[in-house]
Motif scaffolding. Structure first.
Motif, short mmCIF file in Angstrom:
data_model
loop_
_atom_site.label_atom_id
_atom_site.label_comp_id
_atom_site.label_asym_id
_atom_site.label_seq_id
_atom_site.Cartn_x
_atom_site.Cartn_y
_atom_site.Cartn_z
N ARG A 1 15.95 -6.46 -33.57
CA ARG A 1 14.99 -6.71 -34.66
C ARG A 1 16.82 -5.79 -35.88
O ARG A 1 16.89 -6.97 -36.32
CB ARG A 1 13.96 -5.39 -34.34
N ASP B 1 20.92 -15.63 -24.17
CA ASP B 1 19.50 -15.25 -23.98
C ASP B 1 18.82 -13.80 -24.67
O ASP B 1 20.13 -13.01 -24.50
CB ASP B 1 19.58 -15.09 -22.65
N GLU C 1 15.83 -12.15 -24.42
CA GLU C 1 14.79 -11.01 -23.61
C GLU C 1 16.96 -10.43 -22.50
O GLU C 1 16.06 -9.21 -22.65
CB GLU C 1 14.25 -12.12 -22.79
N MET C 2 17.27 -11.39 -22.28
CA MET C 2 17.90 -10.02 -21.61
C MET C 2 18.77 -9.37 -21.71
O MET C 2 19.45 -8.18 -21.35
CB MET C 2 18.73 -11.05 -20.82
N LEU C 3 19.34 -9.64 -23.43
CA LEU C 3 20.14 -8.74 -24.24
C LEU C 3 19.66 -7.44 -24.97
O LEU C 3 19.61 -6.41 -24.56
CB LEU C 3 20.38 -9.57 -25.71
N GLY C 4 18.09 -7.61 -24.96
CA GLY C 4 16.92 -6.51 -25.29
C GLY C 4 17.10 -5.87 -23.55
O GLY C 4 17.18 -4.14 -24.27
N ALA C 5 16.84 -6.13 -22.37
CA ALA C 5 17.17 -5.10 -21.26
C ALA C 5 18.33 -4.64 -21.07
O ALA C 5 18.66 -3.67 -20.24
CB ALA C 5 16.48 -6.35 -20.39
N LEU C 6 19.44 -5.59 -22.05
CA LEU C 6 20.71 -4.62 -21.87
C LEU C 6 20.58 -3.16 -22.91
O LEU C 6 21.48 -2.34 -23.16
CB LEU C 6 21.52 -5.19 -21.56
N GLY C 7 19.61 -2.60 -23.59
CA GLY C 7 19.52 -1.47 -24.65
C GLY C 7 19.88 -2.28 -25.86
O GLY C 7 20.24 -1.61 -27.32
N VAL C 8 19.49 -3.85 -26.52
CA VAL C 8 19.66 -4.15 -28.10
C VAL C 8 18.55 -4.27 -28.67
O VAL C 8 18.52 -4.92 -28.11
CB VAL C 8 21.19 -5.46 -27.36
N ASN C 9 18.37 -3.60 -29.94
CA ASN C 9 17.62 -3.50 -30.31
C ASN C 9 17.83 -5.00 -31.74
O ASN C 9 18.62 -5.07 -31.97
CB ASN C 9 17.68 -2.12 -31.39
N TYR D 1 14.56 -2.65 -25.20
CA TYR D 1 15.80 -2.30 -25.08
C TYR D 1 15.38 -0.60 -25.26
O TYR D 1 16.27 0.15 -24.97
CB TYR D 1 16.46 -2.21 -26.43
N ALA E 1 26.03 -13.50 -27.23
CA ALA E 1 25.10 -13.55 -26.20
C ALA E 1 23.47 -13.38 -26.19
O ALA E 1 22.38 -14.58 -26.03
CB ALA E 1 24.87 -12.09 -25.73
N PHE F 1 25.78 -14.41 -19.60
CA PHE F 1 26.18 -15.42 -20.65
C PHE F 1 27.31 -15.68 -20.20
O PHE F 1 28.43 -15.39 -20.19
CB PHE F 1 26.51 -13.99 -21.79
N ARG G 1 32.54 -6.51 -30.66
CA ARG G 1 31.49 -6.67 -30.63
C ARG G 1 29.97 -7.09 -30.51
O ARG G 1 28.96 -7.39 -29.98
CB ARG G 1 30.93 -5.00 -29.80
N ALA H 1 15.49 0.59 -21.91
CA ALA H 1 17.05 0.79 -21.28
C ALA H 1 17.35 1.99 -21.70
O ALA H 1 18.71 1.67 -21.56
CB ALA H 1 17.82 -1.03 -21.49
N LEU I 1 27.83 -9.66 -29.77
CA LEU I 1 26.49 -9.37 -28.71
C LEU I 1 25.45 -10.87 -29.93
O LEU I 1 24.39 -11.23 -29.26
CB LEU I 1 25.74 -8.40 -29.89
#
Lengths: 240, 615
Positions: free
Chosen positions: B190, B178, B180-188, A74, B174, A91, B167, A77, B171
């Motif tokens: 934790r 998935d 992991e994909m969420l992390g790859a989109l910049g979502v923290n 993250y 989402a 999603f 939002r 990104a 999140l």
């Protein structure tokens, strides 16, 4: 202005199996670089490693001034790297609009201070098909539409470097054409691109430079024109 | 007519608290993929905290409701602390470890509650303005029930807004698909996990707080709500909030009317509904099929179980020799303790067969232990059966119960399987507990003594030793038989095993019956050893003790359950003189899981890594 990506001696592992061996590559600001190779050559693993999505990676990974080798996905990104996965990973239970909303980052400006040019409207200009699908569920649209959505979703986060994993895979030729046009438009806007492909024709239409991977090793590094001229190499590394 | 309307309204009122708790569990599971056993304790803490706050500020309408909300939020903060200190470190750990850790948290907080509020049941306060009753069609209905009836849909609407109009909600949804994909989109992630855990815990606490004026607060409510909440979540469809609402309504109505028709069997009815729903819709009423593939249990520790080497053979020789010689020491108490330990080891070994080679995480294995004990006790009490006959029939009867339970359970996998086994165990427990005329209820069945020839301590000790060791060796043989290979094949890759022509579900079913019968043998011997059978023998705690024992020893080794169960029952024996021993046990479990998130089998690797860091 975008930042350069620099990968040096990248080794990646799945459990005890090593998938990448000393992979080195660069993407200069505004440049479009293609990553070619057969199935299983390590293209996806390379992109995932840059994004911090493999279990273990070693090597020097820098994006501009930042060391991203030990960073979580993250954070990477948020620095401005945008990842578009091969399997699309839309999603399914979220609407098209919600998928885009998820891609949007919390801050309006990205880490390097650029303002975000992307809005729903701007993205719908780039991918006109998506506009009328706003309220549809991500799982209920066609494969080509999902591919556009997944790119649009990543763009919502305003990346300066886009990592695209085999975007043309499994799509009808007409959709591949539309996609190619959209990707070129992104390049013209000044985005850096790192694109993995098996489709040499599609890749050569977009890329400035190319790397060829085979069994986790870089076998070729040079311009796209050089690769097109190297018939022997193409047969050895790319033909089926 | 009026009576039935009031009964239905009462059902609606109890549905609210159930829905709140179930919604919380469902949200947490959806995002973190952790089945949070501590959830019940947060429900209970909500009630206790609300009790304290309402006794201070609960005289005015505003004060009362604010007290409930503040209580829920403060317990939400406790949940957040648990997430930050414990769960955050084990998101990548094997499923079994996560469950064990949350159960450890349960034990700790249970004893913290005992320490703060004491052992007495607390009477709920009256809600200001709502302490009377209204008359509905000539029958009285407590006014507070009306408030609860409104509360459920209100919270549902609030959650719907949160999940579908913000939002953050997008999140969270989402993340259930998935992460992991969420992390790859910049979502923290934790941050997302922490907020979700806070919300889920606060909802559970609000459920407990809201039912306070109706049901009060007691130390058993946490454990008691767990089974109902699991049923609601599974019936509604894991991760579906509207599903949880629907299921809570269904279960609560069933309880409201079931109690009129069949007062002894409310829990049985609840289970029957769950069984019917799961047979028709394996993912629950509103569960989504798309999410199914991602709910599959995380790769269980894939253990190879090599054939016994010299070391293991000498261990067995030594152990058997020591057990054979023990009576010569002349220590009567040592014999009793060793008997208990051996039977617990047999129970743990039979559970290990399901967990390790079978890859089936059962939360209700004590059910079969209890069935064996009750089968023996009932045979002796009502049929004046001899001990030998009872010991022969009890494992068979436990196996028969496993045939029925297994038929339902093997249709599911991963978390659904685990929850269903727990629900079945709770149902069996409640049958035994509620059917007082036959089973003696809470008082148990007494006078289950061995035949005269075996009444001597030493003779009975040898009987237990021979049968327990025999059972353990049988389990061991089974792992290395073609049947054992088939169970492991099904565990490691269901699709490949089926492609080879194995009927994986059937293999799993047989494994459950086999393990159930051996647990039944342990239970029957235990009943004769204690001279009695009690509902506790098949309670949640017993199921969890055996799970913890298996986990302590390590799933990867066939000797694991032996050491784990031995260590556990010895420690339980040593600690049980302390007043907060369950809490201490919980603390030990949590520390162990945090220190070795890859399991005891990961200890050598952990030490190796530490040495490399130092070098």
């Amino acid at each position: 202005m975008a930042e350069p990506l620099e990968v040096q001696s990248l080794n990646s592992y799945y459990g005890s199996a090593q998938a990448l061996f000393d992979v080195s590559l660069q993407v200069a600001p505004g440049e479009a670089v293609v990553l070619l190779g057969r199935n299983g050559a390590g293209k996806s693993t390379t992109l995932k490693s840059i994004m911090g999505l493999v279990p273990r990676r070693e090597g020097r990974l820098r994006f501009g001034e930042r060391d991203i080798a030990a960073m979580q996905a993250y954070r990477i990104a948020r620095l401005g790297l945008g990842y578009v996965p091969e399997e699309r990973r839309v999603f399914a239970a979220l609407t098209v609009e919600e998928n885009l909303l998820v891609g949007q980052k919390e801050q309006t400006k990205s880490g390097d201070g650029r303002t975000n040019p992307w809005s729903f409207e701007r993205l719908f200009q780039l991918f006109p098909n998506l506009a009328e699908l706003r309220g549809r569920l991500g799982g209920h649209i066609s494969g080509g539409e999902q591919q556009m959505l997944t790119i649009a979703r990543t763009l919502m986060g305003n990346p300066s470097l886009l990592l695209l994993d085999e975007p043309s895979e499994g799509l009808a030729p007409i959709i591949v054409q539309q996609l190619g046009a959209a990707i070129k438009e992104l390049k013209d806007m000044g985005l850096s691109l790192l694109l993995s492909e098996q489709n040499l024709k599609f890749a050569s239409a977009i890329g400035d430079r190319a790397y060829v991977l085979e069994s986790g090793h870089v076998r070729f590094a040079g311009t796209v024109d050089q690769l097109l001229a190297d018939e022997e190499g193409r047969r050895r590394w790319l033909s089926l | 007519m009026g009576f039935y309307v009031v009964q239905a309204l009462t059902g609606l009122a109890s549905a609210s608290a159930l829905f709140l708790a179930a919604a919380g569990l469902s949200i947490i599971f959806g995002v973190t993929r952790i089945v949070n056993f501590a959830h019940g304790v947060f429900y209970m803490l909500g009630a206790y905290m609300a009790w304290t706050l309402t006794s201070q500020f609960g005289d005015s309408v505003l004060g009362f409701w604010l007290a409930l909300i503040v209580a829920s939020l403060s317990i939400g903060v406790v949940g957040l602390l648990v997430e930050l200190t414990v769960l955050r470190r084990i998101y990548q750990a094997p499923e079994l470890f996560q469950l064990t850790a949350t159960f450890g948290v349960f034990l700790i907080l249970q004893d913290v509650t005992l320490a703060i509020w004491g052992p007495e049941d607390l009477l709920g306060p009256r809600a200001p303005m709502l302490d009377g009753s209204v008359t509905v069609l000539g029958h009285p209905l407590p006014s507070y029930d009306l408030a609860l009836i409104v509360l459920g849909p209100l919270v549902l609407a609030g959650l719907w807004f949160l999940f579908y109009r913000t939002r953050w909600g997008a999140l969270v949804r989402a993340a259930t698909e998935d992460r992991e994909m969420l992390g790859a989109l910049g979502v923290n992630q934790r941050l997302l996990f922490s907020t979700v855990f806070f919300l889920g815990t606060a909802l559970a606490a609000f459920g407990g707080a809201a039912q306070l004026p109706k049901g009060g607060a007691d130390l058993l409510m946490g454990l008691n709500i767990l089974a109902s909440v699991f049923v609601v979540v599974v019936v509604g469809g894991m991760g579906s909030i509207p599903g949880a609402f629907l299921a809570a309504l269904l279960i609560a109505q069933l309880n409201a009317f079931g109690i009129l028709i069949f007062p002894q069997g409310t829990l049985v009815l609840m289970f029957l509904v769950m069984a019917v729903v799961l047979v028709i819709r394996p993912k629950g009423l509103l569960g989504k099929a798309e999410g199914a593939s991602r709910i599959e249990s995380r790769a269980l520790i894939e253990a190879a179980y090599p054939a016994p080497g010299v070391w293991e053979r000498s261990f067995w020789a030594l152990a058997i020799a020591a057990l054979a010689l023990l009576p010569l020491a002349g220590d009567a108490f040592a014999l009793v303790l060793t008997k208990d330990i051996l039977l617990f080891v047999l129970l743990a070994a039979s559970l290990h067969f399901l967990l390790g080679p079978g890859g089936l995480v059962s939360f209700g294995h004590a059910a079969f232990f209890g069935c064996g004990a009750y089968a023996a006790a009932l045979l002796v009490t009502y049929a004046e059966s001899s001990m030998v006959l009872a010991l022969l029939l009890a494992p068979l009867l436990a196996g028969c119960v496993a045939i029925i339970v297994g038929w339902f359970c093997v249709r599911l996998s991963g978390v659904y399987f685990a929850m269903l086994t727990l629900a079945f165990a709770q149902v069996l427990w409640s049958i035994v507990f509620q059917w007082t005329s036959v089973t003696g209820g809470d008082d148990g069945l007494l006078g289950v003594w061995p035949d005269t020839w075996a009444n001597d301590d030493t003779v009975f000790y040898y009987l237990v030793t021979v049968l327990a060791i025999g059972g353990i060796l049988l389990l061991r043989q089974a792992v290395h038989s073609p049947f054992g290979f088939a169970t492991r094949a099904g565990r490691d890759s269901m699709l490949r095993a089926e492609a080879l022509g194995l009927h994986v579900k059937q293999v799993q079913h047989v494994a459950m019956v086999f393990a159930g019968a051996l647990a039944g043998l342990a239970g029957a011997l235990y009943a004769f050893s204690k001279g009695s059978a009690f509902p506790d023998y098949m309670g949640i705690e017993m199921s969890f003790d055996s799970l913890i024992a298996v986990m302590l020893g390590g799933v990867q080794s066939l000797l694991g359950p032996l050491f784990g169960a031995g260590l556990f029952s010895w420690a339980a024996h040593e600690l049980s003189t302390l007043s907060y021993w369950r809490g201490i046990l919980g603390l030990l479990i949590v520390v162990l899981v945090l220190a070795f998130p890859r399991g005891l089998a990961g200890i050598p690797a952990a030490f190796r890594a530490a040495r490399e860091r130092l070098a």
